[in-house]
Scaffold this motif. Structure first.
Motif, PDB file in Angstrom:
ATOM      1  N   LYS A 193       7.836  -8.156  -9.177  1.00 25.02           N
ATOM      2  CA  LYS A 193       7.042  -9.659  -9.335  1.00 25.02           C
ATOM      3  C   LYS A 193       6.051  -9.790  -8.556  1.00 25.02           C
ATOM      4  O   LYS A 193       5.123 -10.535  -9.424  1.00 25.02           O
ATOM      5  N   ASP A 194       6.173  -9.483  -7.362  1.00 28.12           N
ATOM      6  CA  ASP A 194       4.976  -9.652  -6.684  1.00 28.12           C
ATOM      7  C   ASP A 194       3.722  -8.824  -7.112  1.00 28.12           C
ATOM      8  O   ASP A 194       2.571  -9.230  -7.138  1.00 28.12           O
ATOM      9  N   LEU A 195       3.923  -7.590  -7.464  1.00 30.04           N
ATOM     10  CA  LEU A 195       2.779  -6.754  -8.251  1.00 30.04           C
ATOM     11  C   LEU A 195       2.187  -7.266  -9.603  1.00 30.04           C
ATOM     12  O   LEU A 195       1.229  -7.162  -9.669  1.00 30.04           O
ATOM     13  N   ASP A 196       3.270  -7.828 -10.309  1.00 26.72           N
ATOM     14  CA  ASP A 196       3.017  -8.355 -11.593  1.00 26.72           C
ATOM     15  C   ASP A 196       1.737  -9.608 -11.294  1.00 26.72           C
ATOM     16  O   ASP A 196       0.910  -9.664 -12.033  1.00 26.72           O
ATOM     17  N   ALA A 197       2.231 -10.362 -10.277  1.00 25.25           N
ATOM     18  CA  ALA A 197       1.298 -11.368  -9.979  1.00 25.25           C
ATOM     19  C   ALA A 197      -0.340 -11.126  -9.595  1.00 25.25           C
ATOM     20  O   ALA A 197      -1.163 -11.244  -9.908  1.00 25.25           O
ATOM     21  N   ILE A 198      -0.193  -9.893  -8.710  1.00 28.32           N
ATOM     22  CA  ILE A 198      -1.341  -9.236  -8.289  1.00 28.32           C
ATOM     23  C   ILE A 198      -2.070  -8.617  -9.442  1.00 28.32           C
ATOM     24  O   ILE A 198      -3.383  -9.062  -9.670  1.00 28.32           O
ATOM     25  N   PHE A 199      -1.177  -8.230 -10.527  1.00 26.20           N
ATOM     26  CA  PHE A 199      -1.983  -7.647 -11.334  1.00 26.20           C
ATOM     27  C   PHE A 199      -2.860  -8.617 -12.418  1.00 26.20           C
ATOM     28  O   PHE A 199      -3.895  -8.384 -13.010  1.00 26.20           O
ATOM     29  N   LEU A 200      -2.034  -9.707 -12.533  1.00 30.18           N
ATOM     30  CA  LEU A 200      -2.676 -10.854 -13.423  1.00 30.18           C
ATOM     31  C   LEU A 200      -3.692 -11.427 -12.849  1.00 30.18           C
ATOM     32  O   LEU A 200      -4.871 -11.638 -13.425  1.00 30.18           O
ATOM     33  N   GLU A 201      -3.842 -11.607 -11.495  1.00 27.42           N
ATOM     34  CA  GLU A 201      -4.995 -11.981 -10.683  1.00 27.42           C
ATOM     35  C   GLU A 201      -6.252 -11.025 -10.758  1.00 27.42           C
ATOM     36  O   GLU A 201      -7.103 -11.291 -11.024  1.00 27.42           O
ATOM     37  N   ALA A 202      -5.797  -9.964 -10.895  1.00 30.14           N
ATOM     38  CA  ALA A 202      -6.782  -8.546 -10.830  1.00 30.14           C
ATOM     39  C   ALA A 202      -7.501  -8.806 -12.182  1.00 30.14           C
ATOM     40  O   ALA A 202      -8.843  -8.692 -12.570  1.00 30.14           O
ATOM     41  N   LYS A 203      -6.849  -9.200 -13.299  1.00 31.36           N
ATOM     42  CA  LYS A 203      -7.254  -9.182 -14.717  1.00 31.36           C
ATOM     43  C   LYS A 203      -8.235 -10.338 -14.868  1.00 31.36           C
ATOM     44  O   LYS A 203      -9.188 -10.256 -15.416  1.00 31.36           O
ATOM     45  N   LEU A 204      -7.882 -11.499 -14.288  1.00 30.81           N
ATOM     46  CA  LEU A 204      -8.567 -12.684 -14.262  1.00 30.81           C
ATOM     47  C   LEU A 204     -10.044 -12.669 -13.376  1.00 30.81           C
ATOM     48  O   LEU A 204     -10.928 -13.162 -13.868  1.00 30.81           O
ATOM     49  N   SER A 205      -9.975 -11.929 -12.511  1.00 34.22           N
ATOM     50  CA  SER A 205     -11.074 -12.049 -11.469  1.00 34.22           C
ATOM     51  C   SER A 205     -11.935 -10.668 -11.873  1.00 34.22           C
ATOM     52  O   SER A 205     -13.163 -10.534 -11.470  1.00 34.22           O
ATOM     53  N   GLY A 206     -11.356  -9.809 -12.483  1.00 32.55           N
ATOM     54  CA  GLY A 206     -12.216  -8.503 -12.656  1.00 32.55           C
ATOM     55  C   GLY A 206     -11.980  -7.416 -11.924  1.00 32.55           C
ATOM     56  O   GLY A 206     -12.198  -6.400 -12.229  1.00 32.55           O
ATOM     57  N   ASN A 207     -11.807  -7.843 -10.559  1.00 31.65           N
ATOM     58  CA  ASN A 207     -11.529  -6.689  -9.372  1.00 31.65           C
ATOM     59  C   ASN A 207     -10.751  -7.477  -8.261  1.00 31.65           C
ATOM     60  O   ASN A 207     -11.085  -8.410  -7.911  1.00 31.65           O
ATOM     61  N   LEU A 208      -9.877  -6.902  -7.767  1.00 32.80           N
ATOM     62  CA  LEU A 208      -9.229  -7.271  -6.616  1.00 32.80           C
ATOM     63  C   LEU A 208      -8.826  -6.205  -5.520  1.00 32.80           C
ATOM     64  O   LEU A 208      -8.527  -5.065  -5.892  1.00 32.80           O
ATOM     65  N   VAL A 209      -9.037  -6.512  -4.438  1.00 35.65           N
ATOM     66  CA  VAL A 209      -8.590  -5.431  -3.223  1.00 35.65           C
ATOM     67  C   VAL A 209      -7.067  -5.601  -2.911  1.00 35.65           C
ATOM     68  O   VAL A 209      -6.606  -6.829  -2.743  1.00 35.65           O
ATOM     69  N   LEU A 210      -6.499  -4.544  -3.144  1.00 35.37           N
ATOM     70  CA  LEU A 210      -4.912  -4.736  -2.634  1.00 35.37           C
ATOM     71  C   LEU A 210      -4.759  -3.884  -1.347  1.00 35.37           C
ATOM     72  O   LEU A 210      -5.080  -2.998  -1.383  1.00 35.37           O
ATOM     73  N   ILE A 211      -4.476  -4.678  -0.395  1.00 37.91           N
ATOM     74  CA  ILE A 211      -4.269  -4.240   1.110  1.00 37.91           C
ATOM     75  C   ILE A 211      -2.765  -3.726   1.205  1.00 37.91           C
ATOM     76  O   ILE A 211      -1.776  -4.957   1.140  1.00 37.91           O
ATOM     77  N   CYS A 212      -2.211  -2.533   1.210  1.00 35.14           N
ATOM     78  CA  CYS A 212      -0.960  -2.304   1.097  1.00 35.14           C
ATOM     79  C   CYS A 212      -0.489  -1.559   2.303  1.00 35.14           C
ATOM     80  O   CYS A 212      -0.814  -0.452   2.856  1.00 35.14           O
ATOM     81  N   ASP A 213       0.025  -2.256   3.015  1.00 37.78           N
ATOM     82  CA  ASP A 213       0.981  -1.710   4.442  1.00 37.78           C
ATOM     83  C   ASP A 213       1.957  -0.996   3.994  1.00 37.78           C
ATOM     84  O   ASP A 213       2.761  -1.047   2.835  1.00 37.78           O
ATOM     85  N   GLU A 214       2.355   0.133   4.859  1.00 36.13           N
ATOM     86  CA  GLU A 214       3.538   0.782   4.540  1.00 36.13           C
ATOM     87  C   GLU A 214       3.284   1.547   3.358  1.00 36.13           C
ATOM     88  O   GLU A 214       4.331   1.680   2.557  1.00 36.13           O
ATOM     89  N   VAL A 215       2.148   2.130   2.727  1.00 33.71           N
ATOM     90  CA  VAL A 215       1.910   2.555   1.730  1.00 33.71           C
ATOM     91  C   VAL A 215       2.717   3.878   1.330  1.00 33.71           C
ATOM     92  O   VAL A 215       3.021   4.191   0.176  1.00 33.71           O
ATOM     93  N   HIS A 216       3.108   4.634   2.281  1.00 34.56           N
ATOM     94  CA  HIS A 216       3.682   5.954   2.013  1.00 34.56           C
ATOM     95  C   HIS A 216       5.272   5.434   1.623  1.00 34.56           C
ATOM     96  O   HIS A 216       5.924   6.413   0.982  1.00 34.56           O
ATOM     97  N   ARG A 217       5.683   3.994   1.665  1.00 32.33           N
ATOM     98  CA  ARG A 217       6.861   3.820   1.043  1.00 32.33           C
ATOM     99  C   ARG A 217       6.848   3.072  -0.335  1.00 32.33           C
ATOM    100  O   ARG A 217       8.029   2.740  -0.629  1.00 32.33           O
ATOM    101  N   LEU A 218       5.933   3.358  -1.030  1.00 37.47           N
ATOM    102  CA  LEU A 218       5.719   2.856  -2.432  1.00 37.47           C
ATOM    103  C   LEU A 218       6.821   3.739  -3.085  1.00 37.47           C
ATOM    104  O   LEU A 218       6.534   5.033  -3.131  1.00 37.47           O
ATOM    105  N   ASN A 219       7.809   3.151  -3.915  1.00 37.79           N
ATOM    106  CA  ASN A 219       8.511   4.009  -4.412  1.00 37.79           C
ATOM    107  C   ASN A 219       8.148   4.380  -5.919  1.00 37.79           C
ATOM    108  O   ASN A 219       7.127   3.866  -6.271  1.00 37.79           O
ATOM    109  N   LYS A 220       8.735   5.095  -6.722  1.00 35.31           N
ATOM    110  CA  LYS A 220       8.210   5.759  -7.998  1.00 35.31           C
ATOM    111  C   LYS A 220       7.744   4.570  -8.890  1.00 35.31           C
ATOM    112  O   LYS A 220       6.823   4.557  -9.825  1.00 35.31           O
ATOM    113  N   ASP A 221       8.919   3.625  -9.178  1.00 34.52           N
ATOM    114  CA  ASP A 221       8.452   2.442  -9.888  1.00 34.52           C
ATOM    115  C   ASP A 221       7.268   1.757  -9.716  1.00 34.52           C
ATOM    116  O   ASP A 221       6.327   1.208 -10.604  1.00 34.52           O
ATOM    117  N   LYS A 222       7.077   1.544  -8.356  1.00 35.14           N
ATOM    118  CA  LYS A 222       6.132   0.591  -7.987  1.00 35.14           C
ATOM    119  C   LYS A 222       4.497   1.532  -8.339  1.00 35.14           C
ATOM    120  O   LYS A 222       3.599   1.036  -8.583  1.00 35.14           O
TER     121      LYS A 222
END
Length: 416
Positions: free
Chosen positions: A78-107
């Motif tokens: 749900k958090d990612l979907d909100a970020i994707f929607l904002e990125a679509k509206l703004s044209g570009n968005l920086v996503l700062i991802c902590d613990e990026v090595h823990r992104l599971n396959k679905d994310k």
């Protein structure tokens, strides 16, 4: 409630960043990206408290780019979907991802298309080695940049700035030079840890003056970066074994002391048993047995006293002659069977079927004349001896046995 000192002093632009000159200095790639107004997806990796997330936010601030924070451990779809929607509206968005090595396959599956088309610029942060811990699909779309522990002078600079900064202690406190030195020596390159010590010492001090004694009161042990970090822990174990292999007694005892701070006796014992058989081995077989005794003694007494039998035995291991004959020979056999396996002689089966002449358990004089390897590799040799007193005896016996021709014709052998 007032925000923590380390949070209040997060850099707002890259000129505020302390250390990491290879990235943010005059010729650093991050500074050049900002100067050219160009940003690409990247992953910052390094130990805690060296500025990974801080630099990411400073980049976005200085380039006036909208950004959102996301923690790969706690964030959800749900958090990612909100970020994707904002990125679509703004044209570009920086996503700062902590613990990026823990992104599971679905994310990852959700994120990858947006990173691919540039609607999201990913800046990941991780304490793990990205070459081992980050999915190749993410890694191939990002540039990898290593951040280093801050040096002693960097930490000293950060403390002085924190004392003076209006967002920090606002010049209301003084601090002794030896107190600054003690913090810098204690934190092991972690600026966040340093500011946390400074803050609690400031709260506890009298007359707004911070002394070394006050620092020592709230910081009794040096920061050990191996705690809570798989990479740090395994790097420490690696340094421990290599020091013993290299016969550096003092280095081995130093790394033992660091490992002991974590209280992970099981890992230390496992590593010592490996060292005994891998690095000492046939050069001093009795020492392998003594290693088991020392480990059992350590288990019986537990920490903190366990360091006594361990330290005593580590000196023995360091100063013993070394031989990798056993380990290297076993690894050669292992490499062969991983590549290809061969059918063993049928007379070696536990219960041979349709074998004209079976293995004779009572014919002791024939045991050393029998061929045990498969026909295709019957002459292969895995063992290469080193020169030491015990292995010279083994080599002599080995060469003597080689003079006897082995056979797979048991019927003919037993008729002799």
């Amino acid at each position: 409630m007032k925000e923590p000192l380390a949070f209040r002093l997060k850099p707002e632009c890259i000129d505020d960043v302390i250390g990491q000159k290879h990235l943010v200095g005059d010729n650093g790639i991050i500074r050049k990206c900002i100067q050219h107004g160009t940003l690409f997806s990247m992953i910052f990796f390094g130990p805690p408290g060296v500025g990974k997330t801080s630099i990411a936010k400073a980049i976005a601030n200085q380039m006036h780019l909208p950004y959102r924070n996301f923690n790969a451990t706690t964030g959800n779809k749900k958090d990612l979907d909100a970020i994707f929607l904002e990125a679509k509206l703004s044209g570009n968005l920086v996503l700062i991802c902590d613990e990026v090595h823990r992104l599971n396959k679905d994310k990852q599956d959700l994120l990858l298309p947006h990173v691919e088309d540039g609607s999201i610029t990913l800046i990941g942060a991780t304490t793990a080695n990205p070459y081992h811990s980050i999915n190749p699909a993410i890694r191939s779309r990002c540039h990898l940049f290593e951040l280093y522990p801050l040096c002693r002078e960097d930490i000293q600079e950060a403390i002085v700035k924190a004392i003076k900064n209006p967002k920090g202690l606002d010049g209301q406190y003084t601090i002794d030079d030896d107190a600054i030195d003690k913090i810098a020596d204690t934190v092991n390159g972690d600026i966040r840890f340093a500011l946390n010590i400074l803050e609690i010492a400031a709260i506890a001090c009298e007359d707004h003056h911070i002394t070394k004694d006050k620092v020592l009161e709230y910081c009794k042990f040096a920061n050990n970066r191996s705690f809570g970090s798989d990479d740090g822990h395994y790097n420490l174990l690696s340094a421990f074994q290599k020091s013993i292999r290299g016969s550096d007694t003092n280095a081995a005892l130093y790394y033992l002391a660091l490992l002991a701070q974590s209280g992970d006796l099981e890992s230390i014992i496992r590593r010592l048993l490996v060292i005994a058989y891998e690095d000492v081995g046939l050069a001093n077989p009795q020492l392998c047995a003594r290693t088991i005794n020392a480990c059992e003694a350590a288990l019986h007494v537990g920490f903190p006293e366990a360091i006594i039998p361990l330290g005593t035995h580590i000196i023995d291991l360091c100063l013993s002659p070394k031989s990798r004959t056993g380990a290297d020979s076993a690894h050669k056999a292992q490499a062969l069977v991983e590549e290809k396996t061969y059918e063993m002689p049928s007379y070696l089966h536990l219960t041979p079927v349709n074998v004209e002449t079976k293995y004779d358990y009572d014919n002791y004089g024939a045991f050393h004349k029998i061929q045990y390897l498969p026909d295709a590799i019957k002459d292969i040799e895995f063992v290469r001896f080193n020169h030491n007193q015990y292995e010279d005896l083994l080599r002599k016996n080995y060469e003597e046995l080689k003079k006897t021709s082995r056979t797979n014709d048991l019927a003919k052998l037993y008729k002799k």
